[in-house]
Design a protein around this motif. Sequence first.
Motif, PDB file in Angstrom:
ATOM      1  N   ILE A  64      36.850  13.900  56.587  1.00  0.00           N
ATOM      2  CA  ILE A  64      35.583  13.277  57.003  1.00  0.00           C
ATOM      3  C   ILE A  64      35.775  12.426  58.257  1.00  0.00           C
ATOM      4  O   ILE A  64      34.983  12.486  59.202  1.00  0.00           O
ATOM      5  N   LEU A  65      36.850  11.626  58.288  1.00  0.00           N
ATOM      6  CA  LEU A  65      37.108  10.758  59.442  1.00  0.00           C
ATOM      7  C   LEU A  65      37.383  11.584  60.697  1.00  0.00           C
ATOM      8  O   LEU A  65      36.942  11.226  61.793  1.00  0.00           O
ATOM      9  N   LEU A  66      38.111  12.703  60.530  1.00  0.00           N
ATOM     10  CA  LEU A  66      38.398  13.560  61.683  1.00  0.00           C
ATOM     11  C   LEU A  66      37.112  14.150  62.257  1.00  0.00           C
ATOM     12  O   LEU A  66      36.903  14.141  63.476  1.00  0.00           O
ATOM     13  N   VAL A  67      36.250  14.657  61.385  1.00  0.00           N
ATOM     14  CA  VAL A  67      34.979  15.236  61.842  1.00  0.00           C
ATOM     15  C   VAL A  67      34.133  14.179  62.532  1.00  0.00           C
ATOM     16  O   VAL A  67      33.534  14.435  63.591  1.00  0.00           O
ATOM     17  N   CYS A  68      34.078  12.986  61.964  1.00  0.00           N
ATOM     18  CA  CYS A  68      33.314  11.888  62.583  1.00  0.00           C
ATOM     19  C   CYS A  68      33.867  11.543  63.967  1.00  0.00           C
ATOM     20  O   CYS A  68      33.098  11.309  64.915  1.00  0.00           O
ATOM     21  N   GLY A  69      35.207  11.530  64.078  1.00  0.00           N
ATOM     22  CA  GLY A  69      35.830  11.247  65.366  1.00  0.00           C
ATOM     23  C   GLY A  69      35.510  12.307  66.405  1.00  0.00           C
ATOM     24  O   GLY A  69      35.284  12.001  67.584  1.00  0.00           O
ATOM     25  N   GLU A  70      35.451  13.560  65.990  1.00  0.00           N
ATOM     26  CA  GLU A  70      35.123  14.654  66.911  1.00  0.00           C
ATOM     27  C   GLU A  70      33.666  14.575  67.363  1.00  0.00           C
ATOM     28  O   GLU A  70      33.356  14.788  68.540  1.00  0.00           O
ATOM     29  N   VAL A  71      32.768  14.292  66.419  1.00  0.00           N
ATOM     30  CA  VAL A  71      31.352  14.173  66.765  1.00  0.00           C
ATOM     31  C   VAL A  71      31.129  12.989  67.697  1.00  0.00           C
ATOM     32  O   VAL A  71      30.366  13.063  68.672  1.00  0.00           O
ATOM     33  N   TRP A  72      31.818  11.884  67.409  1.00  0.00           N
ATOM     34  CA  TRP A  72      31.730  10.691  68.246  1.00  0.00           C
ATOM     35  C   TRP A  72      32.176  11.016  69.671  1.00  0.00           C
ATOM     36  O   TRP A  72      31.542  10.609  70.658  1.00  0.00           O
ATOM     37  N   TYR A  73      33.262  11.778  69.791  1.00  0.00           N
ATOM     38  CA  TYR A  73      33.753  12.168  71.111  1.00  0.00           C
ATOM     39  C   TYR A  73      32.731  13.054  71.829  1.00  0.00           C
ATOM     40  O   TYR A  73      32.507  12.907  73.041  1.00  0.00           O
ATOM     41  N   SER A  74      32.120  13.974  71.099  1.00  0.00           N
ATOM     42  CA  SER A  74      31.154  14.904  71.695  1.00  0.00           C
ATOM     43  C   SER A  74      29.995  14.173  72.349  1.00  0.00           C
ATOM     44  O   SER A  74      29.521  14.554  73.423  1.00  0.00           O
TER      45      SER A  74
ATOM     46  N   ASP B  82      32.180  11.010  75.086  1.00  0.00           N
ATOM     47  CA  ASP B  82      33.166  11.251  76.130  1.00  0.00           C
ATOM     48  C   ASP B  82      33.144  12.658  76.722  1.00  0.00           C
ATOM     49  O   ASP B  82      33.682  12.868  77.807  1.00  0.00           O
ATOM     50  N   ALA B  83      32.589  13.618  76.018  1.00  0.00           N
ATOM     51  CA  ALA B  83      32.612  15.000  76.516  1.00  0.00           C
ATOM     52  C   ALA B  83      31.739  15.131  77.757  1.00  0.00           C
ATOM     53  O   ALA B  83      30.600  14.679  77.777  1.00  0.00           O
ATOM     54  N   SER B  84      32.299  15.764  78.792  1.00  0.00           N
ATOM     55  CA  SER B  84      31.542  15.958  80.037  1.00  0.00           C
ATOM     56  C   SER B  84      31.894  17.325  80.603  1.00  0.00           C
ATOM     57  O   SER B  84      33.051  17.727  80.610  1.00  0.00           O
TER      58      SER B  84
ATOM     59  N   LEU C 203      30.711  21.630  80.994  1.00  0.00           N
ATOM     60  CA  LEU C 203      30.468  22.742  80.086  1.00  0.00           C
ATOM     61  C   LEU C 203      31.719  23.117  79.300  1.00  0.00           C
ATOM     62  O   LEU C 203      31.642  23.456  78.120  1.00  0.00           O
ATOM     63  N   ASP C 204      32.889  23.040  79.929  1.00  0.00           N
ATOM     64  CA  ASP C 204      34.133  23.417  79.263  1.00  0.00           C
ATOM     65  C   ASP C 204      34.454  22.479  78.101  1.00  0.00           C
ATOM     66  O   ASP C 204      34.845  22.926  77.016  1.00  0.00           O
ATOM     67  N   GLU C 205      34.299  21.189  78.307  1.00  0.00           N
ATOM     68  CA  GLU C 205      34.588  20.219  77.242  1.00  0.00           C
ATOM     69  C   GLU C 205      33.578  20.317  76.110  1.00  0.00           C
ATOM     70  O   GLU C 205      33.929  20.181  74.936  1.00  0.00           O
ATOM     71  N   ILE C 206      32.321  20.549  76.457  1.00  0.00           N
ATOM     72  CA  ILE C 206      31.290  20.705  75.418  1.00  0.00           C
ATOM     73  C   ILE C 206      31.567  21.945  74.580  1.00  0.00           C
ATOM     74  O   ILE C 206      31.456  21.923  73.346  1.00  0.00           O
ATOM     75  N   ALA C 207      31.963  23.047  75.237  1.00  0.00           N
ATOM     76  CA  ALA C 207      32.297  24.282  74.513  1.00  0.00           C
ATOM     77  C   ALA C 207      33.481  24.053  73.579  1.00  0.00           C
ATOM     78  O   ALA C 207      33.481  24.513  72.427  1.00  0.00           O
ATOM     79  N   ALA C 208      34.508  23.347  74.057  1.00  0.00           N
ATOM     80  CA  ALA C 208      35.679  23.066  73.224  1.00  0.00           C
ATOM     81  C   ALA C 208      35.300  22.212  72.018  1.00  0.00           C
ATOM     82  O   ALA C 208      35.801  22.421  70.900  1.00  0.00           O
ATOM     83  N   SER C 209      34.405  21.252  72.238  1.00  0.00           N
ATOM     84  CA  SER C 209      33.953  20.392  71.145  1.00  0.00           C
ATOM     85  C   SER C 209      33.172  21.184  70.099  1.00  0.00           C
ATOM     86  O   SER C 209      33.348  21.004  68.894  1.00  0.00           O
ATOM     87  N   ILE C 210      32.311  22.079  70.574  1.00  0.00           N
ATOM     88  CA  ILE C 210      31.534  22.927  69.657  1.00  0.00           C
ATOM     89  C   ILE C 210      32.465  23.824  68.848  1.00  0.00           C
ATOM     90  O   ILE C 210      32.286  24.005  67.641  1.00  0.00           O
ATOM     91  N   ASN C 211      33.489  24.365  69.509  1.00  0.00           N
ATOM     92  CA  ASN C 211      34.422  25.264  68.838  1.00  0.00           C
ATOM     93  C   ASN C 211      35.104  24.608  67.645  1.00  0.00           C
ATOM     94  O   ASN C 211      35.300  25.235  66.600  1.00  0.00           O
ATOM     95  N   SER C 212      35.477  23.351  67.805  1.00  0.00           N
ATOM     96  CA  SER C 212      36.241  22.683  66.751  1.00  0.00           C
ATOM     97  C   SER C 212      35.364  22.099  65.647  1.00  0.00           C
ATOM     98  O   SER C 212      35.843  21.863  64.543  1.00  0.00           O
ATOM     99  N   THR C 213      34.086  21.851  65.922  1.00  0.00           N
ATOM    100  CA  THR C 213      33.241  21.188  64.918  1.00  0.00           C
ATOM    101  C   THR C 213      32.338  22.140  64.128  1.00  0.00           C
ATOM    102  O   THR C 213      32.096  21.909  62.939  1.00  0.00           O
TER     103      THR C 213
END
Length: 420
Positions: free
Chosen positions: A62-72, A75-77, A79-89
């Motif tokens: 749960i904490l890992l998923v929250c940390g990833e969503v928080w980053y998305s 901090d994500a900026s 198209l490449d970073e947004i795509a990577a964030s979507i891939n992992s979540t």
Amino acid sequence: MGHVKKFWKKLTHTKALDQCSGKLEMIFFESVYRITYLAGLSSHDHDVLYLLYSNMVKLTIILLVCGEVWYSFSDASGLDEIAASINSTVIQFITIYRYKNMLNHKNIYNKLATAMKSPYFDVSTKKREELVNYWARQNQKYLKLLLTLGNCTLIAWYIYPLVDELDYNLIIGIRLPFKYNTPHRYPLAYMLVVVAFAYISHFVMVTDLIMQAHLMHLLCQFTVLADCFENILIDCQNGLENIHRDELIYNKKFCAKYMRRLGNLVEQHKLILRNTMNLRDTLSGPMLGQLAASATLICFVGFQTVTTITESIAKCLMSFLFLGYNAFELYMLCRWSEEITIQSKNVGEAIYYSGWEFGVSLLPGVRSTIIFVMARASKPLVLTAGGMYNLSLTSYTTLVKTSYSALTVLLRFRHDYAFK
């Protein structure tokens, strides 16, 4: 090797194995039960130490998923970073939904796992034993394939941050509650994320393995039942080989045996159909989400794979393996679901070729029973996603084509954006 196997069995001894209904459940679910136990996701073990371990694993996820969503969102900026964030979540969210659905229908899944304990399930012949062993081997084969592909993807994910040109890079985009970009804090942050990501990755794999085991378990029951129907005359003639088939209906012992046998097989058919429909009802919503998630992942992971070919071989390999895992997972679910449809129809064909023309259809109730079984089997038993899409290889190819079309649009958009 023997010591390793012994240690593995001792380490993963779960109460699910003690509560097994017998050998037939063990050969399909033993490996799944052991891996689920090690991953901290077993619902059969309730001792204090394991509950503490299991809750820690779930809290970590749960904490890992929250940390990833928080980053998305923070901090994500680009198209490449947004795509990577979507891939992992995306895959994590749909897996959490699927796992919760399994817990909500725990009783149904327990009944499915113990279905071969039915008194009407017959593996008394060598051919039926071979059918059971065949599907058990297939289950083990695809279990190993899924775990191998998943863990290879995980290893590539671990290696990439260590070989890229960025300082203090983590394996995924995640926002931590402390600054980790220092020589002393980075190793700790890296190891924390590695451990948490290992658990959530195996959480995804375990959920897929459980679903595969249940689908193959049902497939095995359908194939064995079809063989029983097709050879019902031979089975009932056992001990009466000296009587010609045309004269069997004049033998009271044979008639009684045939009527009892036919009734038992009809009850077994009803049981399998009931279990399959229960599974279909529980899977409908999660599978619709799975199709949507898979389409999204194939598109965005494909985008990440293509865009990193010239930038980083390690990242491209990581993306390619992740793409392969998602495509294989969806293929596996669609293939076994379609196979269930095929095998359920084969039951009707099997009873048609059961030898009713030798006069057994003249026995009271036999003709109507055969017609009812054939009519019931003629209606395809289809597993669906939300009642809108059939889970089949046709749906799989359609989804892959749709994802590819979306990928080309995404690549075109990136190309146009880069040259503005």
